[in-house]
Structures are given as C-alpha cells and as structure tokens.
Design an enzyme around this catalytic site. Structure first.
Site, short mmCIF file in Angstrom:
data_model
loop_
_atom_site.label_atom_id
_atom_site.label_comp_id
_atom_site.label_asym_id
_atom_site.label_seq_id
_atom_site.Cartn_x
_atom_site.Cartn_y
_atom_site.Cartn_z
N GLU A 261 0.85 -1.20 0.00
CA GLU A 261 0.00 0.00 0.00
C GLU A 261 0.88 1.24 0.00
OE1 GLU A 261 -2.78 0.36 3.24
OE2 GLU A 261 -3.18 -1.78 3.28
N GLU A 313 -13.85 5.32 0.34
CA GLU A 313 -14.68 4.35 1.06
C GLU A 313 -15.34 5.02 2.26
OE1 GLU A 313 -12.50 0.42 1.41
OE2 GLU A 313 -10.92 1.65 0.51
N LYS A 316 -15.09 3.86 6.20
CA LYS A 316 -13.85 3.97 6.96
C LYS A 316 -13.99 5.15 7.92
CE LYS A 316 -10.24 1.98 5.16
NZ LYS A 316 -8.87 1.91 4.62
N GLU A 321 -9.07 8.93 6.01
CA GLU A 321 -9.22 7.50 5.70
C GLU A 321 -10.27 7.26 4.61
OE1 GLU A 321 -7.51 4.74 6.87
OE2 GLU A 321 -6.14 6.24 7.69
#
Length: 343
Positions: A261, A313, A316, A321
């Site tokens: 990542e 997203e 999250k 985040e």
C-alpha cells in the site's frame, strides 16, 4: 521474485498533471478496498480496472463475488488472508488445505494469483506468533499442487519499526522481532518478498516542520537526508531502506520488499490533502516503482507496488481515511481535471 506484468493506463493520474493520456508498462497495481455502502458491484469494478488498463489488484480477503468477477479478466491478484483466519490455517495442514480449497482452488483455471498475503499489519498483535506456521502450511498446499510461482508473504507497516531515522539506525520492535525472524527465514528460503505499507503522507502530516513536503512527494531536487554514504531525495526510499536495515539486523539480507500500500488522501485534512497533492504523490509513486532503480541501499532491487486505493470508502473512519481513492463510488476519477469514466 514473481514479477507482476502490468500495463497501467496512467490517465487517471498523469492526465491531471500533463493533460494527455499516457501509457507505461510498470510493475504496479491498485488495492480494491470494500469499506463502503455505495460502491459498485465487483463486476463493474473489474470492468473499471480493465477500462483503465490496471492489470493487478490487491484483495484484502477472498471475497467470492470479486473472485468470480475476476475470472478470465487477466488481472493478477494479490489475495489476502483475514487476520482472524490465521490461527485456523496455522493449526493443521488440513485446515490450511481446506482454506486453499475454498478460496483459491476454484479460481485457479481462470484467475492469476501472484501473492497470498497471510494477514494485514498483524505484527505485532494477537495473531503474530502463528503467522509463520500459517505461511508454511499455505506454502505446503501450493507445493503439493505445483503452484510454487504464487508467493506467500505477509503485510507489515512501519509500526513494526522501533526507529526509522536515520535508515541505518532502524530496527524492529522487540515485540515484533521474534515473529519477524521466523517470517524472514521463511521468505528467504522461498525467494519471496516482505510486503510493506509505506505512507510518507502520515510522516509529513504529523510533523510538517521537520518533514519537508517535497521530500514526502518525491519532488526534492537534491539530497534531503544523508545517512553515512547514502543520500536520500525522498522519504519513500528512506522508509524502504529502513526495512532493509532492520531485516539485516535480524540476520537476513536476501529478502526483498513489495509495497502493498502507498497513497495520499485527496481530502480530509485541509491543505495537507488536496487533489493536486494526491495526484502528485501517486503519479510519482507509480513512476518510482516503474523505474526499477532500487533504493540507495539496494540499487536495482525490484519492487512491485500497489496504490491505495481504487475508491473513496465511506465506511472507513471519517477524515483522510475515506479519501484515498483514485475514483469516487460513481467510478469517476477523483482528480477534477480528469475526464469522467464512460460506460
């Protein structure tokens, strides 16, 4: 080391910087996270990867719908084992074989697996001690089926490091070292890399006085940090070399890394997180992985890499985040100067 053979259409990032479509053959993929209640179905996600020429995907767990959608796509997959499943896989060879038969075997004919990563940032932690036997059991399952080309590894973060500055002073935390010693011995024997999550953004955002933005974004024009005879123009290289130094202090010098990542959020923390900064970082990360020039400590060392992540997203934690995506849930690129996705 298995090499991810990837052709990535860089328009999702490069176009916002240069105003044109660019194509590069590079060893990089994109993580497919699913922590959202408004995300498109896996079949549409696979189509999105193919539309933009993203030929490698990291899945955090063996999601059946995603794996079904990947059939025949020619997208290489790095498949994660859920942390909670590690003790079962480690318990017996039969348990590991059962996990493999349920989550990998049904797709082998038409899905190409590059990696199986046993746990995500599970070292140190409650599952850490059973990661090495789980890795060995899955390797045995692969060997029994003549599938040694699939690399078994695990994913760690910089939280495993007791220190990372200067890179040559790096060492793993005492509570991580015993497990990582076993992990590294396994990886060395198999010729597999350690997967590491590398986020210069967090270092910069937590200490912008001492961590320069150009150093975090690959844009410095000269050495920013000098560590004995090694010079660093970017924080990414320094972090990777910190892992190399820490591994050597555990007696292992022949294990490489794959970057599981890396990314930069486009919103959530004021001027630290703009689409322009996110685009600059991700573009330069892609170029850095594709260059295959290695790091100051290991020139020429190959690294596969994954951008985090394909989508913003919304389930999250609020803030940055939720804003690491290259695309929003409607499948339009996040960076506003990019053309909307079609089809």
């Amino acid at each position: 080391m298995a090499k991810l053979r990837i052709r990535l259409v860089l328009s999702i990032i490069i176009a916002s910087m240069h105003g044109h479509m660019g194509v590069a053959s590079i060893d990089i993929g994109v993580c497919y996270g699913m922590n959202g209640d408004n995300l498109p179905p896996p079949s549409a996600v696979v189509a999105l990867y193919k539309k933009y020429g993203i030929n490698s995907m990291r899945l955090f767990d063996p999601n059946p719908q995603a794996l079904e959608a990947l059939r025949g796509s020619l997208i290489e997959v790095s498949l994660g084992v859920r942390n909670a499943d590690i003790p079962t896989i480690a318990s017996t060879q039969e348990a590991a074989d059962s996990w493999f038969q349920s989550n990998v075997a049904p797709y082998l004919n038409d899905v190409e697996f590059a990696y199986i990563s046993v746990g995500n940032e599970a070292i140190p932690g409650q599952y850490a001690s059973v990661i090495p036997p789980a890795m060995q059991n899955l390797q045995n399952a692969l060997n029994a089926r003549n599938l040694a080309g699939i690399k078994v590894t695990t994913v760690v973060s910089t939280a495993t490091l007791a220190s990372s500055y200067p890179p040559s002073g790096s060492a793993f935390l005492p509570e991580a070292s015993s497990t990582l010693s076993g992990v590294l011995q396994f990886l060395s024997a198999q010729g597999s890399p350690l997967m590491i999550n590398v986020y210069p953004y967090f270092a910069y955002a937590s200490d912008p006085t001492n961590v320069r933005l150009d150093y975090a974004q690959f844009t410095a024009t000269g050495a920013v940090v000098v560590d004995s005879n090694l010079s660093y123009q970017n924080l990414f290289d320094a972090v990777v070399d910190s892992f190399y130094w820490a591994m050597e202090k555990l007696g292992v010098s022949d294990v490489g890394v794959a970057v599981s990542e890396s990314g930069w959020p486009s919103a959530g923390n004021g001027n630290f997180t703009t689409p322009e900064l996110a685009g600059t970082y991700n573009r330069n990360f892609i170029k850095r992985i594709g260059s295959n020039i290695g790091t100051p400590k290991r020139p020429g060392a190959h690294m596969d890499g994954f951008v985090f992540a394909i989508f913003n997203e919304n389930l999250k934690p609020a803030g940055t985040e939720q804003n690491f995506g290259l695309f929003d849930p409607s499948m339009n690129p996040v960076y506003p100067s990019l053309p909307p996705a079609k089809g």
